[in-house]
Write a protein that holds these residues in place. Structure first.
Motif, PDB file in Angstrom:
ATOM      1  N   ALA A  22      -3.745   4.857 -16.363  1.00 47.14           N
ATOM      2  CA  ALA A  22      -4.025   4.649 -14.938  1.00 47.14           C
ATOM      3  C   ALA A  22      -4.067   3.162 -14.609  1.00 47.14           C
ATOM      4  N   VAL A  23      -4.716   2.378 -15.467  1.00 49.32           N
ATOM      5  CA  VAL A  23      -4.777   0.930 -15.243  1.00 49.32           C
ATOM      6  C   VAL A  23      -3.371   0.331 -15.239  1.00 49.32           C
ATOM      7  N   ILE A  24      -2.542   0.759 -16.179  1.00 44.00           N
ATOM      8  CA  ILE A  24      -1.172   0.250 -16.264  1.00 44.00           C
ATOM      9  C   ILE A  24      -0.385   0.597 -15.011  1.00 44.00           C
ATOM     10  N   GLN A  25      -0.466   1.846 -14.567  1.00 49.37           N
ATOM     11  CA  GLN A  25       0.303   2.278 -13.402  1.00 49.37           C
ATOM     12  C   GLN A  25      -0.185   1.596 -12.126  1.00 49.37           C
ATOM     13  N   ILE A  26      -1.493   1.414 -11.989  1.00 49.21           N
ATOM     14  CA  ILE A  26      -2.024   0.718 -10.814  1.00 49.21           C
ATOM     15  C   ILE A  26      -1.540  -0.717 -10.788  1.00 49.21           C
ATOM     16  N   THR A  27      -1.585  -1.370 -11.945  1.00 49.80           N
ATOM     17  CA  THR A  27      -1.117  -2.756 -12.026  1.00 49.80           C
ATOM     18  C   THR A  27       0.349  -2.861 -11.650  1.00 49.80           C
ATOM     19  N   GLN A  28       1.160  -1.964 -12.175  1.00 43.63           N
ATOM     20  CA  GLN A  28       2.593  -2.000 -11.880  1.00 43.63           C
ATOM     21  C   GLN A  28       2.873  -1.732 -10.404  1.00 43.63           C
ATOM     22  N   SER A  29       2.156  -0.796  -9.810  1.00 45.30           N
ATOM     23  CA  SER A  29       2.452  -0.417  -8.427  1.00 45.30           C
ATOM     24  C   SER A  29       1.989  -1.475  -7.430  1.00 45.30           C
ATOM     25  N   PHE A  30       0.884  -2.166  -7.723  1.00 45.83           N
ATOM     26  CA  PHE A  30       0.395  -3.194  -6.804  1.00 45.83           C
ATOM     27  C   PHE A  30       1.073  -4.547  -7.037  1.00 45.83           C
ATOM     28  N   ALA A  31       1.483  -4.803  -8.275  1.00 52.12           N
ATOM     29  CA  ALA A  31       2.040  -6.118  -8.610  1.00 52.12           C
ATOM     30  C   ALA A  31       3.564  -6.128  -8.582  1.00 52.12           C
ATOM     31  N   LEU A  70       0.827  -1.207   0.000  1.00 51.55           N
ATOM     32  CA  LEU A  70       0.000   0.000   0.000  1.00 51.55           C
ATOM     33  C   LEU A  70       0.864   1.259   0.000  1.00 51.55           C
ATOM     34  N   ILE A  71       1.916   1.253   0.811  1.00 48.45           N
ATOM     35  CA  ILE A  71       2.835   2.404   0.819  1.00 48.45           C
ATOM     36  C   ILE A  71       3.452   2.589  -0.557  1.00 48.45           C
ATOM     37  N   PHE A  72       3.917   1.486  -1.125  1.00 50.10           N
ATOM     38  CA  PHE A  72       4.547   1.512  -2.443  1.00 50.10           C
ATOM     39  C   PHE A  72       3.572   2.028  -3.499  1.00 50.10           C
ATOM     40  N   ALA A  73       2.334   1.529  -3.465  1.00 52.81           N
ATOM     41  CA  ALA A  73       1.339   1.907  -4.473  1.00 52.81           C
ATOM     42  C   ALA A  73       0.902   3.354  -4.326  1.00 52.81           C
ATOM     43  N   VAL A  74       0.694   3.807  -3.081  1.00 51.48           N
ATOM     44  CA  VAL A  74       0.230   5.174  -2.842  1.00 51.48           C
ATOM     45  C   VAL A  74       1.265   6.193  -3.302  1.00 51.48           C
ATOM     46  N   LEU A 102      -8.846  -4.046  -8.286  1.00 49.11           N
ATOM     47  CA  LEU A 102     -10.120  -3.726  -8.930  1.00 49.11           C
ATOM     48  C   LEU A 102     -10.794  -2.537  -8.259  1.00 49.11           C
ATOM     49  N   THR A 103     -10.774  -2.512  -6.929  1.00 55.36           N
ATOM     50  CA  THR A 103     -11.373  -1.394  -6.190  1.00 55.36           C
ATOM     51  C   THR A 103     -10.657  -0.087  -6.501  1.00 55.36           C
ATOM     52  N   THR A 104      -9.339  -0.141  -6.544  1.00 54.62           N
ATOM     53  CA  THR A 104      -8.563   1.059  -6.853  1.00 54.62           C
ATOM     54  C   THR A 104      -8.842   1.547  -8.265  1.00 54.62           C
ATOM     55  N   ASN A 105      -8.958   0.613  -9.211  1.00 54.27           N
ATOM     56  CA  ASN A 105      -9.270   0.993 -10.591  1.00 54.27           C
ATOM     57  C   ASN A 105     -10.615   1.690 -10.691  1.00 54.27           C
ATOM     58  N   LYS A 106     -11.612   1.191  -9.972  1.00 52.49           N
ATOM     59  CA  LYS A 106     -12.933   1.819  -9.995  1.00 52.49           C
ATOM     60  C   LYS A 106     -12.881   3.244  -9.440  1.00 52.49           C
ATOM     61  N   MET A 107     -12.126   3.426  -8.369  1.00 52.36           N
ATOM     62  CA  MET A 107     -11.995   4.762  -7.789  1.00 52.36           C
ATOM     63  C   MET A 107     -11.313   5.718  -8.759  1.00 52.36           C
ATOM     64  N   VAL A 108     -10.265   5.232  -9.424  1.00 53.91           N
ATOM     65  CA  VAL A 108      -9.536   6.082 -10.380  1.00 53.91           C
ATOM     66  C   VAL A 108     -10.416   6.414 -11.572  1.00 53.91           C
TER      67      VAL A 108
END
Length: 304
Positions: A229-238, A82-86, A289-295
């Motif tokens: 946004a989808v790409i960056q979220i995927t990279q940051s969480f994975a 979460l720290i890394f992703a935020v 998925l939740t983060t993607n919906k918010m974004v």
């Protein structure tokens, strides 16, 4: 009657556009068998005990209870992720957009050259080796050598063996590698904007580049913004490779542990606790998925 008419219209549209469906079929099949089906299988297995040698046995919510109540390492990995992703998610997203916007102002070969320079780190196979040399814990590491030469430190720092520095180092490296697919998407999106929109905006009172960016550029790039946004979220969480290559697995006091490294620990090696690993993967999937919906909701307001 209404449902029948809708069904007839749908059937008519499919028949009319059957050529396009035939062309989409190979991709759809690949996507179904290698993305949708594995996700569904993982969710099902998350409710079982499965070691790949015996038939799965039903475990109910046991894996999830163990995950959140008994697995202290998972909680550390969740916090780190979460720290890394935020930090890296929004920051790398803004950097991708900012650099793409600046580079788009150049023309021809210079723009192509600058794009290659910024994109190169994300496709460099030996990028981690470069950082291992820079962050080496002896006096021969480039960073330690420079700091000691400038008398800022008097003995080498173990950048990748000291838990205080592991997460900041991983964040720094991720930001350096983040100008990848999203960056190219923004470059492409900027080049497709009709220049007449800027002329019309100037007539309507838009007077500077920042107003152009907010009222013209960003609204015209909503599809690219969403994809980036989808790409960056995927990279940051994975994130996993950076932690494995630089901090090792396990890292010092699990300072570099992430959800994916924890998943790999249970899903491979000597454990093969596939049911438990599937529960970890399902939690990560729901989180992303939740983060993607918010974004998506946030980006929907851009330019309004």
């Amino acid at each position: 009657m209404e449902s029948l008419s809708k069904h007839a219209v749908l059937k008519k549209n499919i028949k009319k556009n059957k050529t396009f469906y035939y062309m989409l079929a190979p991709y759809f099949l690949l996507f179904f068998f290698f993305t949708i089906l594995p996700v569904i299988a993982s969710m099902v297995l998350s409710f079982t005990h499965f070691n790949m040698l015996e038939w799965p046995s039903f475990a109910g919510w046991g894996n999830y209870l163990r995950l959140f109540l008994d697995d202290e390492i998972f909680m550390i990995a969740l916090k780190n992720t979460l720290i890394f992703a935020v930090i890296t998610g929004p920051l790398s997203y803004v950097l991708c957009l900012l650099f793409a916007w600046i580079i788009n102002e150049f023309k021809g070969k210079l723009r192509a050259f600058l794009t290659l320079i910024f994109y190169a780190p994300s496709i460099s196979g030996n990028a981690f080796m470069v950082w291992l040399i820079i962050l080496s814990g002896d006096r021969y590491g480039y960073l330690n050598g420079m700091l000691m030469r400038w008398s800022l430190i008097f003995e080498p720092i173990q950048w990748l063996r000291d838990e205080r520095f592991i997460m900041p180092v991983l964040i720094l490296v991720q930001l350096w590698l983040s100008l990848g697919t999203g960056f190219l998407t923004f470059i492409a999106g900027l080049q497709t904007i009709d220049k007449s929109q800027y002329e019309a905006a100037a007539i309507d009172g838009v007077s500077n580049r920042w107003q152009e960016l907010w009222y013209v550029t960003l609204p015209a790039m909503k599809p690219q913004l969403l994809f980036g946004a989808v790409i960056q979220i995927t990279q940051s969480f994975a994130v996993a490779d950076i932690s494995l290559q630089l901090a090792g697995n396990p890292s010092v006091n699990y300072a570099g542990a992430t959800i994916v490294t924890h998943l790999m620990d249970f899903g491979s090696g000597i454990r093969y606790e596939m049911g438990y690993a599937s529960a970890i993967a399902t939690v990560l999937f729901v989180l992303m998925l939740t983060t993607n919906k918010m974004v998506q909701k946030l980006l929907g307001r851009v330019g309004d």
